[in-house]
Design a protein around this motif. Structure first.
Motif, PDB file in Angstrom:
ATOM      1  N   GLU A  51       6.992   7.813   4.306  1.00 14.37           N
ATOM      2  CA  GLU A  51       8.003   7.614   3.244  1.00 14.37           C
ATOM      3  C   GLU A  51       7.868   8.649   2.125  1.00 14.37           C
ATOM      4  O   GLU A  51       8.797   8.848   1.359  1.00 14.37           O
ATOM      5  CB  GLU A  51       7.808   6.251   2.571  1.00 14.37           C
ATOM      6  CG  GLU A  51       8.185   5.065   3.393  1.00 14.37           C
ATOM      7  CD  GLU A  51       7.913   3.770   2.617  1.00 14.37           C
ATOM      8  OE1 GLU A  51       8.574   2.779   2.920  1.00 14.37           O
ATOM      9  OE2 GLU A  51       7.045   3.767   1.713  1.00 14.37           O
ATOM     10  N   HIS A  52       6.669   9.213   1.992  1.00 12.55           N
ATOM     11  CA  HIS A  52       6.394  10.131   0.881  1.00 12.55           C
ATOM     12  C   HIS A  52       6.590  11.598   1.271  1.00 12.55           C
ATOM     13  O   HIS A  52       6.358  12.482   0.451  1.00 12.55           O
ATOM     14  CB  HIS A  52       4.964   9.923   0.369  1.00 12.55           C
ATOM     15  CG  HIS A  52       4.702   8.519  -0.103  1.00 12.55           C
ATOM     16  ND1 HIS A  52       4.826   8.135  -1.421  1.00 12.55           N
ATOM     17  CD2 HIS A  52       4.352   7.398   0.577  1.00 12.55           C
ATOM     18  CE1 HIS A  52       4.543   6.851  -1.533  1.00 12.55           C
ATOM     19  NE2 HIS A  52       4.249   6.372  -0.332  1.00 12.55           N
ATOM     20  N   LYS A  53       6.986  11.812   2.536  1.00 11.02           N
ATOM     21  CA  LYS A  53       7.191  13.188   3.011  1.00 11.02           C
ATOM     22  C   LYS A  53       8.210  13.887   2.111  1.00 11.02           C
ATOM     23  O   LYS A  53       9.232  13.309   1.759  1.00 11.02           O
ATOM     24  CB  LYS A  53       7.696  13.168   4.462  1.00 11.02           C
ATOM     25  CG  LYS A  53       7.182  14.321   5.288  1.00 11.02           C
ATOM     26  CD  LYS A  53       7.434  14.119   6.781  1.00 11.02           C
ATOM     27  CE  LYS A  53       6.123  14.034   7.535  1.00 11.02           C
ATOM     28  NZ  LYS A  53       6.258  13.615   8.923  1.00 11.02           N
ATOM     29  N   ALA A  84      -2.119  -9.354  -2.453  1.00 10.44           N
ATOM     30  CA  ALA A  84      -3.039  -8.209  -2.343  1.00 10.44           C
ATOM     31  C   ALA A  84      -2.631  -7.090  -3.295  1.00 10.44           C
ATOM     32  O   ALA A  84      -3.482  -6.445  -3.912  1.00 10.44           O
ATOM     33  CB  ALA A  84      -3.091  -7.704  -0.898  1.00 10.44           C
ATOM     34  N   ARG A  85      -1.318  -6.860  -3.443  1.00 11.34           N
ATOM     35  CA  ARG A  85      -0.854  -5.822  -4.380  1.00 11.34           C
ATOM     36  C   ARG A  85      -1.240  -6.182  -5.814  1.00 11.34           C
ATOM     37  O   ARG A  85      -1.627  -5.325  -6.595  1.00 11.34           O
ATOM     38  CB  ARG A  85       0.673  -5.661  -4.289  1.00 11.34           C
ATOM     39  CG  ARG A  85       1.169  -5.072  -2.989  1.00 11.34           C
ATOM     40  CD  ARG A  85       1.083  -3.588  -2.919  1.00 11.34           C
ATOM     41  NE  ARG A  85       1.986  -2.887  -3.820  1.00 11.34           N
ATOM     42  CZ  ARG A  85       2.138  -1.567  -3.812  1.00 11.34           C
ATOM     43  NH1 ARG A  85       1.453  -0.812  -2.957  1.00 11.34           N
ATOM     44  NH2 ARG A  85       2.952  -0.982  -4.652  1.00 11.34           N
ATOM     45  N   ARG A  86      -1.135  -7.438  -6.174  1.00  9.92           N
ATOM     46  CA  ARG A  86      -1.550  -7.854  -7.534  1.00  9.92           C
ATOM     47  C   ARG A  86      -3.036  -7.646  -7.728  1.00  9.92           C
ATOM     48  O   ARG A  86      -3.485  -7.255  -8.802  1.00  9.92           O
ATOM     49  CB  ARG A  86      -1.219  -9.327  -7.775  1.00  9.92           C
ATOM     50  CG  ARG A  86       0.226  -9.568  -8.071  1.00  9.92           C
ATOM     51  CD  ARG A  86       0.460 -10.960  -8.612  1.00  9.92           C
ATOM     52  NE  ARG A  86       0.063 -11.089 -10.017  1.00  9.92           N
ATOM     53  CZ  ARG A  86       0.117 -12.214 -10.692  1.00  9.92           C
ATOM     54  NH1 ARG A  86       0.521 -13.324 -10.098  1.00  9.92           N
ATOM     55  NH2 ARG A  86      -0.234 -12.256 -11.956  1.00  9.92           N
ATOM     56  N   SER A 117      -0.067  -2.456   1.674  1.00 14.17           N
ATOM     57  CA  SER A 117       1.360  -2.395   2.033  1.00 14.17           C
ATOM     58  C   SER A 117       2.203  -2.979   0.897  1.00 14.17           C
ATOM     59  O   SER A 117       1.787  -3.926   0.237  1.00 14.17           O
ATOM     60  CB  SER A 117       1.633  -3.213   3.295  1.00 14.17           C
ATOM     61  OG  SER A 117       0.724  -2.870   4.315  1.00 14.17           O
ATOM     62  N   ASP A 118       3.432  -2.421   0.736  1.00  8.50           N
ATOM     63  CA  ASP A 118       4.273  -2.890  -0.372  1.00  8.50           C
ATOM     64  C   ASP A 118       5.390  -3.837   0.055  1.00  8.50           C
ATOM     65  O   ASP A 118       6.167  -4.296  -0.779  1.00  8.50           O
ATOM     66  CB  ASP A 118       4.839  -1.696  -1.149  1.00  8.50           C
ATOM     67  CG  ASP A 118       5.768  -0.834  -0.306  1.00  8.50           C
ATOM     68  OD1 ASP A 118       6.037  -1.187   0.864  1.00  8.50           O
ATOM     69  OD2 ASP A 118       6.224   0.207  -0.825  1.00  8.50           O
ATOM     70  N   SER A 119       5.501  -4.126   1.350  1.00 11.38           N
ATOM     71  CA  SER A 119       6.502  -5.094   1.823  1.00 11.38           C
ATOM     72  C   SER A 119       6.051  -5.612   3.191  1.00 11.38           C
ATOM     73  O   SER A 119       5.198  -4.980   3.839  1.00 11.38           O
ATOM     74  CB  SER A 119       7.879  -4.424   1.973  1.00 11.38           C
ATOM     75  OG  SER A 119       7.825  -3.474   3.019  1.00 11.38           O
TER      76      SER A 119
HETATM   77 MG    MG Z   1       2.863   2.543  -1.605  1.00 11.05          MG
END
Ligand code: MG
Ligand code: CDP
Length: 150
Positions: A51-53, A84-86, A117-119
Protein backbone atom coordinates in the motif's frame (compact mmCIF):
# COMPACT_ATOMS: atom_id res chain seq x y z
CA UNK A 1 -12.96 -13.78 17.58
CA UNK A 2 -10.81 -11.70 15.29
CA UNK A 3 -7.20 -12.22 14.24
CA UNK A 4 -4.53 -9.64 13.57
CA UNK A 5 -0.98 -9.69 12.29
CA UNK A 6 1.79 -8.26 14.47
CA UNK A 7 5.47 -7.91 13.55
CA UNK A 8 8.21 -6.99 15.99
CA UNK A 9 10.52 -4.94 13.79
CA UNK A 10 14.35 -5.31 13.53
CA UNK A 11 15.04 -2.40 15.91
CA UNK A 12 13.10 -4.08 18.72
CA UNK A 13 14.82 -7.41 18.12
CA UNK A 14 18.23 -5.69 18.27
CA UNK A 15 17.24 -3.80 21.42
CA UNK A 16 16.18 -6.95 23.26
CA UNK A 17 12.49 -6.04 23.45
CA UNK A 18 10.94 -9.22 21.96
CA UNK A 19 9.89 -10.63 25.31
CA UNK A 20 8.45 -7.40 26.67
CA UNK A 21 6.35 -6.84 23.56
CA UNK A 22 4.98 -10.37 23.40
CA UNK A 23 4.29 -10.22 27.13
CA UNK A 24 2.00 -7.22 26.73
CA UNK A 25 -0.23 -9.09 24.28
CA UNK A 26 -0.25 -12.21 26.44
CA UNK A 27 -1.10 -10.20 29.55
CA UNK A 28 -3.98 -8.49 27.75
CA UNK A 29 -5.43 -11.93 27.10
CA UNK A 30 -4.72 -12.42 23.42
CA UNK A 31 -4.36 -15.96 22.19
CA UNK A 32 -1.17 -16.46 20.18
CA UNK A 33 -2.04 -18.36 17.02
CA UNK A 34 1.36 -18.22 15.30
CA UNK A 35 4.81 -16.97 16.21
CA UNK A 36 8.15 -17.09 14.38
CA UNK A 37 11.44 -15.29 14.15
CA UNK A 38 12.52 -14.81 10.58
CA UNK A 39 14.66 -12.83 8.19
CA UNK A 40 12.26 -11.06 5.84
CA UNK A 41 13.19 -11.03 2.18
CA UNK A 42 12.83 -7.86 0.12
CA UNK A 43 10.00 -9.49 -1.79
CA UNK A 44 8.07 -10.27 1.38
CA UNK A 45 8.64 -6.78 2.85
CA UNK A 46 7.49 -5.12 -0.39
CA UNK A 47 4.40 -7.30 -0.52
CA UNK A 48 3.61 -6.60 3.11
CA UNK A 49 3.91 -2.82 2.64
CA UNK A 50 2.49 -2.75 -0.93
CA UNK A 51 0.00 0.00 0.00
CA UNK A 52 2.96 2.31 0.63
CA UNK A 53 4.60 1.73 -2.76
CA UNK A 54 5.42 5.10 -4.35
CA UNK A 55 5.74 6.99 -1.04
CA UNK A 56 9.04 8.77 -0.44
CA UNK A 57 9.73 6.59 2.61
CA UNK A 58 8.95 3.26 0.91
CA UNK A 59 12.52 2.32 0.00
CA UNK A 60 13.84 3.24 3.45
CA UNK A 61 11.02 1.31 5.10
CA UNK A 62 11.74 -1.86 3.09
CA UNK A 63 15.50 -1.53 3.76
CA UNK A 64 14.74 -1.21 7.46
CA UNK A 65 12.47 -4.25 7.57
CA UNK A 66 15.06 -6.48 5.88
CA UNK A 67 17.97 -5.07 7.94
CA UNK A 68 17.73 -7.81 10.56
CA UNK A 69 15.44 -10.49 11.93
CA UNK A 70 11.82 -9.77 12.79
CA UNK A 71 9.32 -11.68 14.88
CA UNK A 72 6.05 -12.30 13.06
CA UNK A 73 2.95 -13.28 14.98
CA UNK A 74 -0.77 -13.76 14.70
CA UNK A 75 -2.89 -13.04 17.76
CA UNK A 76 -6.59 -13.62 18.28
CA UNK A 77 -9.12 -11.94 20.51
CA UNK A 78 -12.33 -9.93 20.57
CA UNK A 79 -11.82 -6.87 18.34
CA UNK A 80 -8.15 -7.82 17.98
CA UNK A 81 -7.26 -5.39 15.17
CA UNK A 82 -8.41 -2.27 17.00
CA UNK A 83 -7.30 -3.37 20.46
CA UNK A 84 -3.79 -4.25 19.27
CA UNK A 85 -3.54 -0.90 17.43
CA UNK A 86 -4.49 0.94 20.63
CA UNK A 87 -1.89 -1.02 22.56
CA UNK A 88 0.76 -0.11 19.96
CA UNK A 89 0.00 3.61 19.88
CA UNK A 90 0.22 5.93 16.90
CA UNK A 91 2.93 5.83 14.23
CA UNK A 92 5.05 8.62 15.75
CA UNK A 93 6.14 7.26 19.12
CA UNK A 94 6.66 10.64 20.77
CA UNK A 95 3.06 11.56 19.96
CA UNK A 96 1.58 8.20 20.95
CA UNK A 97 -0.45 7.89 24.15
CA UNK A 98 1.65 7.41 27.25
CA UNK A 99 1.63 3.75 28.23
CA UNK A 100 1.44 2.42 24.67
CA UNK A 101 4.16 0.16 23.31
CA UNK A 102 5.48 2.81 20.93
CA UNK A 103 5.42 5.64 23.46
CA UNK A 104 7.03 3.56 26.17
CA UNK A 105 9.73 1.89 24.07
CA UNK A 106 10.51 3.99 20.96
CA UNK A 107 11.29 7.52 19.75
CA UNK A 108 10.89 8.00 15.98
CA UNK A 109 8.51 6.77 13.26
CA UNK A 110 11.37 5.28 11.21
CA UNK A 111 12.12 2.90 14.11
CA UNK A 112 8.77 2.47 15.84
CA UNK A 113 9.45 -1.17 16.83
CA UNK A 114 6.14 -2.80 15.91
CA UNK A 115 3.66 -3.33 13.10
CA UNK A 116 -0.01 -4.17 13.54
CA UNK A 117 -2.66 -4.59 10.84
CA UNK A 118 -5.00 -1.61 10.48
CA UNK A 119 -8.15 -3.45 9.35
CA UNK A 120 -9.61 -6.93 9.36
CA UNK A 121 -9.05 -7.18 5.60
CA UNK A 122 -5.42 -6.16 5.85
CA UNK A 123 -4.98 -8.57 8.75
CA UNK A 124 -6.15 -11.45 6.54
CA UNK A 125 -3.89 -10.35 3.73
CA UNK A 126 -0.81 -9.84 5.93
CA UNK A 127 -1.29 -13.15 7.77
CA UNK A 128 -1.31 -14.81 4.34
CA UNK A 129 1.90 -13.01 3.33
CA UNK A 130 3.85 -14.27 6.33
CA UNK A 131 2.22 -17.56 7.32
CA UNK A 132 1.01 -20.74 5.67
CA UNK A 133 -2.31 -22.20 6.78
CA UNK A 134 -0.43 -25.03 8.57
CA UNK A 135 1.48 -22.54 10.73
CA UNK A 136 -1.71 -21.13 12.26
CA UNK A 137 -2.34 -23.16 15.41
CA UNK A 138 -5.94 -23.47 16.46
CA UNK A 139 -5.71 -24.35 20.15
CA UNK A 140 -8.11 -24.06 23.05
CA UNK A 141 -7.33 -20.96 25.07
CA UNK A 142 -8.77 -21.91 28.44
CA UNK A 143 -8.37 -18.40 29.86
CA UNK A 144 -11.04 -17.09 27.49
CA UNK A 145 -13.91 -17.85 29.86
CA UNK A 146 -12.22 -15.50 32.34
CA UNK A 147 -11.68 -12.79 29.73
CA UNK A 148 -14.92 -12.44 27.78
CA UNK A 149 -18.61 -12.53 28.71
CA UNK A 150 -20.47 -15.33 26.93
MG1 MG B 1 -0.07 0.74 8.67
O1 CDP C 1 2.71 1.38 11.22
P1 CDP C 1 1.52 2.30 11.10
O2 CDP C 1 0.30 1.60 10.57
O3 CDP C 1 1.27 3.05 12.37
O4 CDP C 1 1.93 3.44 10.05
P2 CDP C 1 1.76 3.53 8.46
O5 CDP C 1 1.32 4.92 8.15
O6 CDP C 1 0.94 2.41 7.94
O7 CDP C 1 3.25 3.37 7.94
C1 CDP C 1 3.89 2.13 7.95
C2 CDP C 1 5.27 2.31 8.50
O8 CDP C 1 6.04 3.09 7.60
C3 CDP C 1 5.34 3.08 9.83
O9 CDP C 1 5.16 2.25 10.96
C4 CDP C 1 6.73 3.68 9.78
O10 CDP C 1 7.69 2.76 10.26
C5 CDP C 1 6.95 3.90 8.30
N1 CDP C 1 6.76 5.31 7.91
C6 CDP C 1 7.88 6.14 7.80
O11 CDP C 1 8.99 5.68 8.05
N2 CDP C 1 7.73 7.44 7.41
C7 CDP C 1 6.51 7.94 7.15
N3 CDP C 1 6.39 9.21 6.77
C8 CDP C 1 5.37 7.12 7.27
C9 CDP C 1 5.53 5.80 7.65
Amino acid sequence: MERTFIAIKPDAVQRGLIGQIIERFERKGFKIIALKMMQSTRELAEKHYEEHKGRDYFERLVEFIVSGPIVAMVIEGDNAVAVARRMMGSTKPQEAEVGTIRFDLAQVKEMNIIHGSDSANNAKREIGVFFSEAELIDWEHNAERWLYEK
